[in-house]
Design an enzyme around this catalytic site. Structure first.
Site, PDB file in Angstrom:
ATOM      1  CB  CYS A   1     -10.712  -3.096   0.422  1.00 16.07           C
ATOM      2  SG  CYS A   1      -9.937  -2.561  -1.127  1.00 16.07           S
TER       3      CYS A   1
ATOM      4  CG  ASP B   1      -6.321   2.157   3.027  1.00 19.88           C
ATOM      5  OD1 ASP B   1      -5.725   2.606   2.034  1.00 19.88           O
ATOM      6  OD2 ASP B   1      -6.419   0.943   3.270  1.00 19.88           O
TER       7      ASP B   1
ATOM      8  CD  GLU C   1      -4.950  -6.282  -1.394  1.00 21.26           C
ATOM      9  OE1 GLU C   1      -5.443  -6.842  -0.399  1.00 21.26           O
ATOM     10  OE2 GLU C   1      -4.753  -5.053  -1.460  1.00 21.26           O
TER      11      GLU C   1
ATOM     12  CB  CYS D   1      -8.121  -5.355  -3.446  1.00 25.20           C
ATOM     13  SG  CYS D   1      -7.109  -3.852  -3.346  1.00 25.20           S
TER      14      CYS D   1
ATOM     15  CG  ASN E   1      -1.933   1.066   1.237  1.00 21.25           C
ATOM     16  OD1 ASN E   1      -1.595   2.235   1.124  1.00 21.25           O
ATOM     17  ND2 ASN E   1      -3.192   0.693   1.392  1.00 21.25           N
TER      18      ASN E   1
END
Length: 151
Positions: A84, A147, A59, A87, A46
């Site tokens: 998430c 995020d 990812e 992703c 990230n």
């Protein structure tokens, strides 16, 4: 008989990426994409904070660094955190066959949805992953909420 991939070794690559992201001042989530034989295709972390780009999740970073593949059906995505929705959409769009999840205690993401849609999701329940992200969330709740798209 085909050997089962070493999921822990794959997760370890993702953990290295998460640590690197944390060392850079970012959110400690890492990922790596492997072929069906366990060969590394791409790894990333990230970098939303570091690059001021909300689309660089662990990812997506690993996926981009893997480059184009003819097919993703037999690939294995190892990630320190349950993907998430963003992703998870990437996993479904490109039909990634297996996702190795370091932890889903801090965030469950789209794991159930992936399973419901035929993706093999392997939960590792890594204490290291849980602690690394949990500590980050406790220290930076506003960044974490940003995020995951929470107010």
């Amino acid at each position: 008989m085909k050997n089962q991939p070493d999921y822990q070794a794959m997760l370890n690559v993702a953990i290295e990426e998460a640590r690197q992201g944390l060392a850079e001042g970012g959110i400690p989530i890492g990922a790596a994409l492997f072929d069906e034989n366990g060969n590394l295709l791409g790894r990333g972390h990230n970098r939303r904070i570091q690059e001021d780009d909300p689309s660089i999740h662990g990812e997506t970073d690993a996926f981009r660094k893997a480059g184009r593949q003819r097919s993703y059906r037999k690939t294995i995505l190892a990630t320190t955190l349950a993907p998430c929705w963003y992703c998870s959409g990437l996993v479904r769009q490109f039909k990634i066959g297996t996702v190795v999840v370091g932890e889903s205690a801090n965030f469950s993401g789209g794991s159930d949805w992936l399973r419901e849609n035929g993706v093999q999701v392997i939960e590792m329940n890594s204490g290291e992953c849980i602690k690394m992200l949990g500590d980050y969330i406790a220290a930076h709740p506003e960044v974490w909420n940003e995020d995951i798209g929470e107010d």
